[in-house]
Design a protein around this motif. Structure first.
Motif, PDB file in Angstrom:
ATOM      1  N   PRO A   1      -9.851   4.600   4.057  1.00  0.00           N
ATOM      2  CA  PRO A   1     -10.220   4.438   5.465  1.00  0.00           C
ATOM      3  C   PRO A   1     -10.675   5.778   6.046  1.00  0.00           C
TER       4      PRO A   1
ATOM      5  N   THR B   1     -11.683  -1.595   9.987  1.00  0.00           N
ATOM      6  CA  THR B   1     -10.293  -1.766  10.393  1.00  0.00           C
ATOM      7  C   THR B   1     -10.055  -1.147  11.761  1.00  0.00           C
TER       8      THR B   1
ATOM      9  N   LYS C   1      -3.603  -6.332  -3.167  1.00  0.00           N
ATOM     10  CA  LYS C   1      -3.941  -7.442  -2.274  1.00  0.00           C
ATOM     11  C   LYS C   1      -3.992  -8.710  -3.105  1.00  0.00           C
TER      12      LYS C   1
ATOM     13  N   VAL D   1     -13.672   1.144   6.012  1.00  0.00           N
ATOM     14  CA  VAL D   1     -12.815   1.283   4.831  1.00  0.00           C
ATOM     15  C   VAL D   1     -13.654   0.949   3.607  1.00  0.00           C
TER      16      VAL D   1
ATOM     17  N   SER E   1      -6.599  -1.780  -5.705  1.00  0.00           N
ATOM     18  CA  SER E   1      -7.750  -0.946  -5.343  1.00  0.00           C
ATOM     19  C   SER E   1      -7.293   0.394  -4.786  1.00  0.00           C
TER      20      SER E   1
ATOM     21  N   ASP F   1      -8.132   2.497  -1.683  1.00  0.00           N
ATOM     22  CA  ASP F   1      -8.747   2.281  -0.372  1.00  0.00           C
ATOM     23  C   ASP F   1      -8.884   3.602   0.364  1.00  0.00           C
TER      24      ASP F   1
ATOM     25  N   GLN G   1       0.852  -1.188   0.000  1.00  0.00           N
ATOM     26  CA  GLN G   1       0.000   0.000   0.000  1.00  0.00           C
ATOM     27  C   GLN G   1       0.887   1.238   0.000  1.00  0.00           C
TER      28      GLN G   1
ATOM     29  N   GLN H   1     -16.546  -2.702  -5.831  1.00  0.00           N
ATOM     30  CA  GLN H   1     -16.492  -1.946  -4.579  1.00  0.00           C
ATOM     31  C   GLN H   1     -16.717  -2.892  -3.412  1.00  0.00           C
TER      32      GLN H   1
ATOM     33  N   THR I   1      -3.635   0.144  -3.163  1.00  0.00           N
ATOM     34  CA  THR I   1      -3.338  -1.087  -2.427  1.00  0.00           C
ATOM     35  C   THR I   1      -3.347  -2.289  -3.358  1.00  0.00           C
TER      36      THR I   1
ATOM     37  N   SER J   1     -13.291   0.255  -0.479  1.00  0.00           N
ATOM     38  CA  SER J   1     -12.289  -0.058  -1.511  1.00  0.00           C
ATOM     39  C   SER J   1     -12.941   0.006  -2.886  1.00  0.00           C
TER      40      SER J   1
ATOM     41  N   TRP K   1     -16.664  -3.096   1.207  1.00  0.00           N
ATOM     42  CA  TRP K   1     -16.568  -2.427   2.502  1.00  0.00           C
ATOM     43  C   TRP K   1     -15.859  -3.334   3.499  1.00  0.00           C
TER      44      TRP K   1
ATOM     45  N   GLU L   1      -7.757  -5.611   9.160  1.00  0.00           N
ATOM     46  CA  GLU L   1      -8.917  -5.211   8.355  1.00  0.00           C
ATOM     47  C   GLU L   1      -9.796  -6.430   8.091  1.00  0.00           C
TER      48      GLU L   1
END
Length: 198
Positions: A102, A153, A79, A123, A98, A100, A56, A148, A77, A125, A150, A170
């Motif tokens: 937060p 975190t 992942k 968060v 993505s 992100d 990230q 998208q 980010t 994304s 949710w 998260e």
């Protein structure tokens, strides 16, 4: 007369100092780090996923005075997870890139340049790129992923002068797959290092 002037000056500076502590402050900085993510199938156990390392990088802001602060962040980010479908015996890498966002509430314990922080919040994304291993693409249970998601975190942070260190967990709230019969959620740990620019 000089004595009264000194007393008035002392009282005024004390009141001004107390008010300055209560006034909201604004901080802004940059941050980069690593995440350790895995896909989870919470129903049926048909998906066996191992943890993989991602990244990230982005910016953060902190708004608030003494007590509670609001900390919005924005990151690019990466992942990924090594996924194996138990019944089909198919496996491959699944990865997401993505943006992100937060939106955290936190509190800081400490004085001066050093302090411990506790933060938590939602968060959201926005997936800008997704890559499913070729062997998994042909399996209908995986299907297509949403754009998208949710999550929530929370974690701890440490401030040392202008440097920031964070450790967070998260937990995915949204089902990532468009196929409702194959629910998948992404959970991850993140370790980040930041620097306050102002």
């Amino acid at each position: 007369m000089k004595k009264y002037f000194m007393i008035a000056l002392l009282v005024t500076s004390t009141i001004w100092g107390a008010n300055a502590q209560l006034l909201p402050s604004l901080q802004f900085g940059v941050k980069a780090g690593l995440n350790f993510s895995s896909l989870k199938s919470e129903e049926g156990g048909w998906l066996d996923a191992s943890t993989r390392t991602g990244y990230q990088a982005g910016v953060w802001a902190r708004i608030g005075g003494a007590g509670v602060h609001f900390q919005p962040e924005l990151y690019v980010t990466g992942k990924s997870s090594e996924a194996k479908l138990v019944e089909e015996n198919e496996e491959g890498k699944v990865s997401f890139t993505s943006l992100d966002l937060p939106l955290l509430l936190g509190t800081r314990i400490g004085l001066g340049p050093a302090g411990l922080r506790i933060v938590a919040g939602p968060v959201v994304s926005f997936v800008v790129d997704k890559n499913i291993g070729q062997s998994l693409q042909q399996v209908t249970e995986f299907g297509e992923y949403k754009n998208q998601a949710w999550a929530v975190t929370g974690g701890l942070g440490l401030d040392i002068s202008n440097f920031r260190v964070d450790l967070r967990y998260e937990h995915g709230l949204s089902e990532l797959s468009k196929n409702e019969s194959a629910p998948q959620k992404l959970n991850l740990w993140t370790v980040g290092v930041g620097y306050r620019l102002f």
